[in-house]
Design a protein around this motif. Structure first.
Motif, PDB file in Angstrom:
ATOM      1  N   VAL A  38       0.825  -1.214   0.000  1.00  0.00           N
ATOM      2  CA  VAL A  38       0.000   0.000   0.000  1.00  0.00           C
ATOM      3  C   VAL A  38       0.855   1.258   0.000  1.00  0.00           C
ATOM      4  N   TYR A  39       1.813   1.322   0.957  1.00  0.00           N
ATOM      5  CA  TYR A  39       2.575   2.562   1.101  1.00  0.00           C
ATOM      6  C   TYR A  39       3.867   2.562   0.312  1.00  0.00           C
ATOM      7  N   PRO A  43       3.199   8.260  -5.009  1.00  0.00           N
ATOM      8  CA  PRO A  43       1.975   9.023  -5.314  1.00  0.00           C
ATOM      9  C   PRO A  43       2.054   9.641  -6.708  1.00  0.00           C
ATOM     10  N   ASP A 391      -5.144   5.555  -3.711  1.00  0.00           N
ATOM     11  CA  ASP A 391      -6.041   5.984  -2.654  1.00  0.00           C
ATOM     12  C   ASP A 391      -5.707   5.181  -1.398  1.00  0.00           C
ATOM     13  N   TYR A 392      -4.826   5.760  -0.573  1.00  0.00           N
ATOM     14  CA  TYR A 392      -4.363   5.023   0.595  1.00  0.00           C
ATOM     15  C   TYR A 392      -5.504   4.717   1.569  1.00  0.00           C
ATOM     16  N   ASP A 395      -7.342   1.760   0.007  1.00  0.00           N
ATOM     17  CA  ASP A 395      -6.573   0.521  -0.180  1.00  0.00           C
ATOM     18  C   ASP A 395      -6.141  -0.110   1.131  1.00  0.00           C
ATOM     19  N   LEU A 396      -5.931   0.729   2.210  1.00  0.00           N
ATOM     20  CA  LEU A 396      -5.431   0.163   3.461  1.00  0.00           C
ATOM     21  C   LEU A 396      -6.409  -0.844   4.075  1.00  0.00           C
TER      22      LEU A 396
END
Length: 646
Positions: A38-39, A43, A391-392, A395-396
């Motif tokens: 995810v991270y 971006p 889109d964190y 998605d998280l």
């Protein structure tokens, strides 16, 4: 030597601690991987500007209609090699190095539906740089459009001037042709109603209408005269009315004088008087003259009416001939006038085109394309503050949920593979053979439940000071269910399935259930006759008949027993919902096999078993042979399974 092992359901599961450890490790691994995915993504930002691809409208002018073709052409122009090359040069001068391929990869143009607007987009990881690129892109497009329009204006002016010269020559030629044609075919005006032929046709139509009216009137007058003659009425022409009236007065005075003479004198006296005797003859002659005058008058009146009718008919015939000729003349004129109108419309079209071109030339000459370019920048680009992807926040949670599911799957997979690799060998018959004490050099070991052969389960038993014996597995048979397990299972089945279970636990094979009908049951004698190759009669426990009532009711209504597949599915579903520790292997064959082992434990030999449960397969007989307790007790065997007792 007979040894009883504890039931598997009574032991604590050896993998519970390992499962928790595996789940914890898998959760940490999967969560770390999910957070990294995810991270770990860079971006992506987007800078955009809006451009109107047509000339901005004046304050008092209506908005331009959407032109999808023009918009798509401008979209291709914005992404073309020429404009991107200019943009790369402008960016290099501004200190932002980028080649055409890189620009094409990050730039995009999106049309706004139902408008002439285009949205110019740039995507990447540097927001400030994206805004610079988009704004330079807009300026380069603005300059390119101004150059294109300026070049197009000169080319358009030359084309329009050349077309004006051709139109002028064609207009002169068309005007001369129109005038010649009008003179040849007597067309005096541009309106159809101005033609003499049409005017004459209208006059003839009016005259024909009046003549037909006179004809109708003459015919009506003649018919009226004929009817008057038939009624005996006098018909006197107007010019003879005075003469006939005077003659009629003479006749009436003569009749009055004769009436007076006849009143004063006798007929004999009148005949002898020379002055009076001629009066009757004169009166008769006078009346004959009146009759002849009236006859002549009637004939004259009818002849005049007939002549008037014939004259009216002749007039109508002549006018119809003239009208027919004039109509043909008008038709010819109409064809000529249609040709005339075509020539005039062609001339009008040329003159209209000439005027439009003159107007366009004037507008091009007055327009300043450099100061007022034919586009409008509705919104310039600015540096975006938030990325468009990823889109964190969305998605998280998805990644965390996927990580937990993956951890659960890995835990199950590890448990499953561990059980398969170190799975205990199970003899569902409940017997395994250890070497040493029987005729074959091995000894029997009996288990009331499946016996795991893992090292942990038997370590205590094998600590005795004796040599390890070889282990020989009997042929694999259906699962053996203990009475307590069967009781738990039957709590979760419906009444119809419970009746089938009562038959299985009374000696009826699963394959024989479908052979039963309502004639096979005798509630009075308490027996059931099993048809087929193993035909026999079984005495049922009194408690079993209460379980069989739903099945018997269905047989009375023509509904047969459940098929083996449906029965197995129902038992498997009940096993899943029950409190059994081991839920696999529960089916109709397992219930019947449990009843068979129950009888074998009591010492029932093959003869007694076959009398109760029917013929046994050779492999089953072979497996049961060393399992049976020595000494057959015959009549002392309890044929009722414990769960069926009252």
């Amino acid at each position: 030597m007979i040894r009883w092992f504890p039931s598997r359901s009574a032991r604590t599961h050896p993998l519970l601690g390992r499962r928790a450890l595996v789940f914890a490790l898998a959760s940490v691994l999967c969560l770390s991987l999910a957070l990294g995915i995810v991270y770990g993504r860079e971006p992506v930002y987007r800078a955009s500007a809006s451009v109107l691809t047509v000339k901005p409208k004046a304050v008092d002018a209506p908005s331009a209609t959407a032109d999808p073709e023009h918009v798509m052409i401008q979209r291709r122009l914005l992404l073309g090699e020429s404009l991107l090359g200019r943009l790369a040069i402008d960016l290099a001068e501004a200190g932002v190095a980028s080649d055409v391929a890189a620009l094409r990869a990050r730039l995009a143009v999106e049309p706004i539906p139902e408008t002439n607007l285009l949205e110019l987009r740039a995507e990447g990881g540097d927001p400030e740089r994206l805004a610079v690129i988009v704004n330079h892109w807009v300026r380069a497009y603005e300059r390119l459009r101004a150059e294109q329009v300026s070049a197009s204006a000169g080319r358009t002016t030359a084309e329009l001037e050349e077309e004006q010269a051709r139109l002028e020559r064609r207009i002169e030629s068309a005007r001369a042709e129109l005038e010649t044609f009008a003179a040849e075919h007597d067309i005096v005006g541009i309106e159809r109603a101005e033609s003499r032929a049409l005017a004459e046709l209208e006059d003839l139509n009016d005259a024909l209408g009046k003549a037909r009216n006179r004809e109708v009137e003459a015919l009506a007058r003649l018919r009226a005269l004929d009817e008057a003659v038939a009624r005996g009425e006098r018909l006197i022409p107007r010019e003879q009315q005075n003469d006939i009236a005077r003659l009629q007065r003479y006749v009436e005075r003569g009749r009055d004088r004769l009436d007076q003479l006849h009143a004063r004198y006798t007929q004999a006296y009148i005949d002898r008087d020379p002055a009076l005797r001629d009066l009757p003859g004169e009166q008769a002659a006078l009346e004959q003259s009146l009759e002849r005058a009236l006859l002549v008058a009637r004939i004259t009146v009818r002849d005049e009416a007939r002549q008037e009718l014939e004259a009216a008919r002749e007039t109508v015939a002549l006018l119809e001939d003239d009208l027919d000729r004039q109509q043909r003349a008008v038709q010819t004129f109409s064809r000529h006038f249609t040709t005339f109108e075509g020539l005039r419309e062609g001339l009008d079209g040329l003159e209209t085109r000439f005027a439009e071109n003159a107007q366009r030339l004037a507008e091009i000459a007055l327009r300043d394309f450099e100061q007022y370019p034919p586009i409008q920048v509705v919104e310039w680009a600015y540096a975006p503050s938030a990325p468009i992807r990823p889109d964190y926040a969305r998605d998280l949670p998805i990644a965390l949920a996927a990580a937990l599911l993956a951890a659960l799957f890995l835990t199950w997979l590890t448990d499953y593979l561990g059980e398969r690799s170190g799975a205990p060998r199970v003899s569902y018959l409940g017997v395994r053979i250890e070497g040493g004490e029987d005729a074959d050099g091995v000894r029997l070991v009996e288990s009331a439940a499946p016996v795991p052969d893992d090292g942990a389960g038997q370590s205590a038993a094998l600590e005795a000071p004796r040599a390890r014996a070889a282990v020989i597995d009997l042929p694999r048979l259906p699962r053996l269910l203990e009475p307590a397990e069967i009781e738990l299972l039957l709590r979760d089945v419906d009444t119809e399935v419970r009746g089938h279970c009562a038959l299985l636990l009374s000696g009826v094979k699963p394959a024989e259930l479908m052979l039963l009908d309502r004639d096979c049951f005798d509630p009075v004698a308490g027996t059931v006759s099993v048809p087929g190759a193993g035909r026999r009669e079984l005495a049922l426990a009194p408690g079993a008949w209460g379980w069989l009532e739903p099945l018997l009711d269905g047989l009375r209504r023509g509904i047969g027993p459940l098929a083996a597949e449906r029965l197995d599915r129902a038992l498997g579903k009940a096993a899943g919902a029950s409190m059994l520790r081991e839920r696999r292997g529960v089916d109709a064959q397992a219930l019947w096999h449990s009843y068979l082992v129950y009888l074998a434990h009591q010492g029932a030999g093959f003869e007694w078993l076959q009398h109760r449960v029917g013929p046994l397969a050779p492999e089953l007989r072979s497996a049961l042979r060393k399992f049976m307790v020595a000494g057959q007790r015959g009549e002392a065997i309890d044929w009722v399974y414990p769960v069926l007792r009252d």
